[in-house]
Design an enzyme around this catalytic site. Structure first.
Site, short mmCIF file in Angstrom:
data_model
loop_
_atom_site.label_atom_id
_atom_site.label_comp_id
_atom_site.label_asym_id
_atom_site.label_seq_id
_atom_site.Cartn_x
_atom_site.Cartn_y
_atom_site.Cartn_z
N GLY A 14 43.12 -124.40 -60.89
CA GLY A 14 42.08 -123.40 -61.11
C GLY A 14 40.89 -123.48 -60.16
N HIS A 97 54.28 -117.11 -61.95
CA HIS A 97 55.34 -116.41 -62.70
C HIS A 97 55.47 -115.05 -62.04
CE1 HIS A 97 57.35 -114.46 -66.20
NE2 HIS A 97 56.55 -113.45 -65.94
N HIS A 115 47.56 -115.42 -51.83
CA HIS A 115 48.72 -116.12 -51.25
C HIS A 115 48.25 -117.00 -50.10
CE1 HIS A 115 52.81 -116.91 -50.09
NE2 HIS A 115 52.64 -116.36 -48.89
C1 GRF Z 1 46.49 -121.46 -54.39
O1 GRF Z 1 46.70 -122.04 -53.11
C2 GRF Z 1 47.15 -120.11 -54.45
O2 GRF Z 1 47.12 -119.38 -53.25
C3 GRF Z 1 48.56 -120.50 -54.77
O3 GRF Z 1 48.42 -121.52 -55.75
C4 GRF Z 1 47.22 -122.25 -55.46
C5 GRF Z 1 46.42 -122.37 -56.73
O4 GRF Z 1 45.31 -123.20 -56.54
N1 GRF Z 1 49.39 -119.43 -55.26
P1 GRF Z 1 44.20 -123.35 -57.69
O5 GRF Z 1 44.94 -123.53 -59.00
O6 GRF Z 1 43.36 -122.11 -57.70
O7 GRF Z 1 43.40 -124.55 -57.30
#
Ligand code: GRF
Length: 197
Positions: A14, A97, A115
């Site tokens: 998060g 998901h 992403h």
């Molecule tokens: C991020 O790098 C996002 O782009 C990817 O998962 C990661 C989540 O990071 N899909 P966080 O949980 O916000 O620290």
């Protein structure tokens, strides 16, 4: 003008959710996070939301699977959970998901996804590691981050914002991940701001 209502979907640490929470608290974003949903109970992001006084909802897929119910039923119910909070924008910030058209068609607001790569690059999981290994093979000399409108195709859809992230020959994977996250935290807030205005 009232603050925009954001619903954020997460599955893990998060840190991007935290960037949104901080930007809303400082006024950089004229918005408030009205709900955080996680499909994983142990997602640290849920604790971040609780610390910020934001309602949370743990919404796992497993009970549907165990009951032999279709993924689309889960997605439909998830859309109702989100819609009940009347969002102006839904943000997928590390939501692991794949959402079907059932969710995307039924949810009452635009859905943005984050992403950790440039458009068309490394859809799916372990994205930063794939880029790191491609750099080691001298196939690429930089990577990037994008925020896009969510569509049924994974990590695709109209791009709202994107930014290149350099890779250095002495980088460890962890150093590259940290640089990618740093860029994400800033770019996601900018993208939300641009969409809201
Ligand atoms: C991020 O790098 C996002 O782009 C990817 O998962 C990661 C989540 O990071 N899909 P966080 O949980 O916000 O620290």
């Amino acid at each position: 003008m009232a603050d925009a209502r954001l619903v954020v979907l997460i599955s893990g640490n998060g840190s991007n959710l935290q960037a949104i929470i901080n930007a809303a608290a400082s006024g950089v974003l004229r918005a408030q996070v009205v709900l955080v949903v996680s499909n994983r109970r142990d997602a640290y992001g849920l604790q971040r939301a609780e610390k910020a006084g934001i309602p949370t909802r743990y919404f796992p897929l497993k009970p549907y699977r165990d009951a032999g119910r279709a993924r689309e039923e889960y997605d439909w119910d998830l859309a109702q959970v989100v819609n009940a909070h009347a969002p102006d924008l839904v943000v997928l910030a590390g939501w692991m998901h794949i959402l079907s058209p059932v969710f995307l068609n039924d949810v009452s607001a635009r859905v943005l996804n984050l992403h950790p790569a440039l458009p068309g690059r490394y859809p799916g999981m372990d994205v930063v590691r794939h880029a790191y290994e491609a750099f080691q093979r001298r196939e690429i000399d930089h990577t990037g981050v994008m925020v896009h409108e969510a569509v049924p195709e994974v990590d695709a859809g109209p791009v709202i914002a994107q930014e290149e992230v350099p890779i250095y020959s002495q980088d460890t994977l962890e150093e590259l991940e940290a640089r990618v996250h740093e860029t994400e935290h800033r770019l996601l807030v900018e993208a939300i701001r641009s969409v809201l205005t």
